[in-house]
Design an enzyme around this catalytic site. Structure first.
Site, PDB file in Angstrom:
ATOM      1  N   GLU A  61      -2.224   2.752   7.138  1.00 52.47           N
ATOM      2  CA  GLU A  61      -2.629   3.450   5.932  1.00 52.47           C
ATOM      3  C   GLU A  61      -3.658   2.652   5.139  1.00 52.47           C
ATOM      4  OE1 GLU A  61       0.983   6.416   5.064  1.00 52.47           O
ATOM      5  OE2 GLU A  61       1.361   4.398   4.393  1.00 52.47           O
ATOM      6  N   CYS A 106      -7.490  -0.473  -0.766  1.00 48.51           N
ATOM      7  CA  CYS A 106      -6.380  -1.306  -0.293  1.00 48.51           C
ATOM      8  C   CYS A 106      -6.276  -1.120   1.214  1.00 48.51           C
ATOM      9  CB  CYS A 106      -5.108  -0.841  -1.012  1.00 48.51           C
ATOM     10  SG  CYS A 106      -3.629  -1.685  -0.467  1.00 48.51           S
ATOM     11  N   CYS A 111       4.820  -4.908  10.022  1.00 50.87           N
ATOM     12  CA  CYS A 111       4.815  -6.252   9.452  1.00 50.87           C
ATOM     13  C   CYS A 111       6.029  -6.994   9.986  1.00 50.87           C
ATOM     14  CB  CYS A 111       4.904  -6.171   7.924  1.00 50.87           C
ATOM     15  SG  CYS A 111       4.644  -7.757   7.105  1.00 50.87           S
ATOM     16  N   CYS A 156      10.342  -8.417   4.171  1.00 51.75           N
ATOM     17  CA  CYS A 156      10.691  -8.514   2.753  1.00 51.75           C
ATOM     18  C   CYS A 156      11.672  -7.375   2.467  1.00 51.75           C
ATOM     19  CB  CYS A 156       9.436  -8.400   1.881  1.00 51.75           C
ATOM     20  SG  CYS A 156       8.274  -9.747   2.190  1.00 51.75           S
ATOM     21  N   CYS A 202      10.511  -3.934   0.709  1.00 46.39           N
ATOM     22  CA  CYS A 202       9.242  -3.318   1.121  1.00 46.39           C
ATOM     23  C   CYS A 202       9.490  -2.322   2.247  1.00 46.39           C
ATOM     24  CB  CYS A 202       8.263  -4.396   1.584  1.00 46.39           C
ATOM     25  SG  CYS A 202       6.697  -3.709   2.165  1.00 46.39           S
ATOM     26  N   GLY A 255       1.110  -5.099   6.430  1.00 42.26           N
ATOM     27  CA  GLY A 255       0.920  -6.325   7.197  1.00 42.26           C
ATOM     28  C   GLY A 255       0.653  -7.555   6.355  1.00 42.26           C
ATOM     29  N   SER A 307       2.365 -13.222  -3.342  1.00 43.97           N
ATOM     30  CA  SER A 307       3.522 -12.387  -3.671  1.00 43.97           C
ATOM     31  C   SER A 307       4.713 -13.299  -3.924  1.00 43.97           C
ATOM     32  CB  SER A 307       3.816 -11.446  -2.513  1.00 43.97           C
ATOM     33  OG  SER A 307       2.715 -10.595  -2.324  1.00 43.97           O
ATOM     34  N   LEU A 308       5.037 -13.502  -5.181  1.00 42.67           N
ATOM     35  CA  LEU A 308       6.050 -14.508  -5.524  1.00 42.67           C
ATOM     36  C   LEU A 308       7.441 -13.879  -5.659  1.00 42.67           C
ATOM     37  CD1 LEU A 308       5.843 -17.518  -5.904  1.00 42.67           C
ATOM     38  CD2 LEU A 308       5.517 -17.150  -8.341  1.00 42.67           C
ATOM     39  N   HIS A 309       7.610 -12.994  -6.609  1.00 42.91           N
ATOM     40  CA  HIS A 309       8.824 -12.168  -6.766  1.00 42.91           C
ATOM     41  C   HIS A 309      10.083 -12.892  -7.214  1.00 42.91           C
ATOM     42  CE1 HIS A 309       6.259  -9.283  -4.952  1.00 42.91           C
ATOM     43  NE2 HIS A 309       6.363  -9.776  -3.741  1.00 42.91           N
ATOM     44  N   ASN A 353       8.651   0.056  -6.460  1.00 44.06           N
ATOM     45  CA  ASN A 353       8.492   1.445  -6.026  1.00 44.06           C
ATOM     46  C   ASN A 353       9.579   1.780  -5.024  1.00 44.06           C
ATOM     47  OD1 ASN A 353       6.013   2.239  -7.371  1.00 44.06           O
ATOM     48  ND2 ASN A 353       5.043   0.674  -6.107  1.00 44.06           N
ATOM     49  N   CYS A 363       2.397   0.508  -3.901  1.00 47.66           N
ATOM     50  CA  CYS A 363       2.732  -0.752  -3.236  1.00 47.66           C
ATOM     51  C   CYS A 363       4.089  -0.638  -2.556  1.00 47.66           C
ATOM     52  CB  CYS A 363       2.870  -1.896  -4.230  1.00 47.66           C
ATOM     53  SG  CYS A 363       1.443  -2.154  -5.213  1.00 47.66           S
TER      54      CYS A 363
END
Ligand code: SAH
Length: 372
Positions: A97, A110, A117, A121, A124, A170, A224-226, A301, A344
């Protein structure tokens, strides 16, 4: 064996040095690379026959050994907010995508770097489809080519791509060679001519990749920390077990040192009751102390099957207040294209119609039969 299309080089994915090597192999001068870059990426011409500044002989030769093949569009969806999502077919029966997000003064594309991937995570949706393979440079640059081409159409408002983010499906830093060639095309004045601050690579924290890419290539870095601590981060981003925060932060410092004026954007997906409390905000401030950076809070999301919920607006506001009070520029990412699952973490390369799915299964079976 006769030269079938499968043996042809897809020139859409070769950057200037790749094209120079290609033309050298044909016994041609390096300036051919510059000519063909403009034909492909600026004039968007895909037939060699129309490239009038190449001799007829060279055009015929190119027809035999090369092709300019953009990705095949399986589906285009346009959101109420103007976001456009394309499902693009890639070889092997899979799809990736690509999302275009229009804003007043810019247009952000994007792009995906892998089919699926491997990082898993936990929050995701791309992780739910597993990992299939790396995209080639023609498939990465092809996404940009396609978007620029489609957006020029009045139907989509004649929009321009001003920024590119490697934030689709990915992990770009696990596909360095192809990502590098595509980066070089994005930056090349004879192709897309984007300034380095307009091209962002987003990584879940592949430390060697940060070092390798930082050493030479020009781009903006998003990490990407989170989570502010290893225990929580390892639960959300399993890659953290391999590259814990101490190593990741050290790599970020090296990146900033190498690119003196640059700051890093830290992405932080806000998940209700998981990582969105004041204690985590304070932990984040401590972790980022002294590093030139920005924080981008992304409301989680949701997608089917996830146990997580998005943080409340109040929690996001409180979190932002703490990091801002510490002097860190903190923005909240506006969720775009939700009605078409383009936000996202919602990209899964879904093949939407049953007939398309059947086609893919048949192709896969045929491949297995060939490989058996
Ligand atoms: N692999 C790269 C790029 C792809 S993900 C990376 O990890 O950075 C792009 C961003 O979306 C990352 O910050 C990712 O953590 C975030 N993301 C993934 N799933 C999400 C979800 N469901 N809601 C909000 N953000 C999500």
């Amino acid at each position: 064996m006769p030269a079938g299309p499968a043996n042809k080089v897809n020139l859409i994915g070769l950057d200037r040095s790749g094209l120079e090597r290609f033309f050298a192999d044909l016994g041609e001068k390096p300036f051919r690379a510059r000519q063909i870059l403009q034909w492909i990426h600026q004039r968007q011409v895909t037939e060699f026959d129309r490239m009038t500044d190449l001799s007829r002989k060279l055009r015929e030769q190119l027809d035999e050994v090369a092709e300019i093949t953009p990705p095949r569009v399986i589906r285009e969806q346009v959101s109420d907010d103007g976001t456009v999502k394309w499902l693009l077919g890639v070889e092997g029966g899979s799809a990736v995508e690509t999302v275009f997000i229009p804003e007043t003064s810019r247009g952000t594309l994007c792009i995906s770097s892998q089919v699926g991937c491997m990082l898993n995570c936990t929050f995701c949706s791309t992780a739910t489809q597993g990992f299939k393979r790396n995209l080639g440079s023609a498939e990465i640059a092809g996404q940009v080519w396609h978007a620029v081409n489609a957006l020029a159409d009045a139907r989509l408002g004649g929009r321009r791509v001003t920024n590119v983010v490697y934030m689709g499906m990915g992990e770009p830093l696990l596909n360095l060679d192809a990502v590098r060639a595509s980066l070089s095309l994005l930056r090349d004045d004879l192709a897309y001519g984007l300034a380095s601050r307009r091209v962002t690579i987003s990584t879940a924290g592949v430390v060697p990749g940060i070092d390798q890419l930082a050493d030479g290539d020009e781009f903006a870095l998003a990490v990407s920390l989170h989570a502010p601590d290893d225990e929580l981060r390892s639960r959300l981003v399993p890659l953290n077990r391999k590259y814990p925060l101490s190593e990741l932060m050290a790599a970020c410092k090296r990146y900033v040192r190498m690119r003196s004026r640059r700051s890093i954007t830290f992405e932080y997906t806000m998940i209700d009751g998981v990582n969105d409390g004041p204690a985590q905000a304070k932990g984040l401030v401590r972790l980022l102390n002294g590093l030139p950076c920005k924080i981008n809070l992304i409301p989680f999301n949701p997608f089917p099957g996830t146990p997580f919920r998005p943080s409340s607006d109040e929690a996001i506001y409180e979190f932002q207040k703490i990091t801002r009070a510490a002097g860190i520029i903190t923005t909240v990412r506006k969720t775009r294209g939700e009605d078409i699952d383009a936000a996202c973490g919602q990209l899964v390369g879904k093949l939407l119609s049953p007939s398309q799915r059947r086609m893919v299964v048949q192709q896969q079976l045929a491949r297995q039969a060939v490989n058996a």
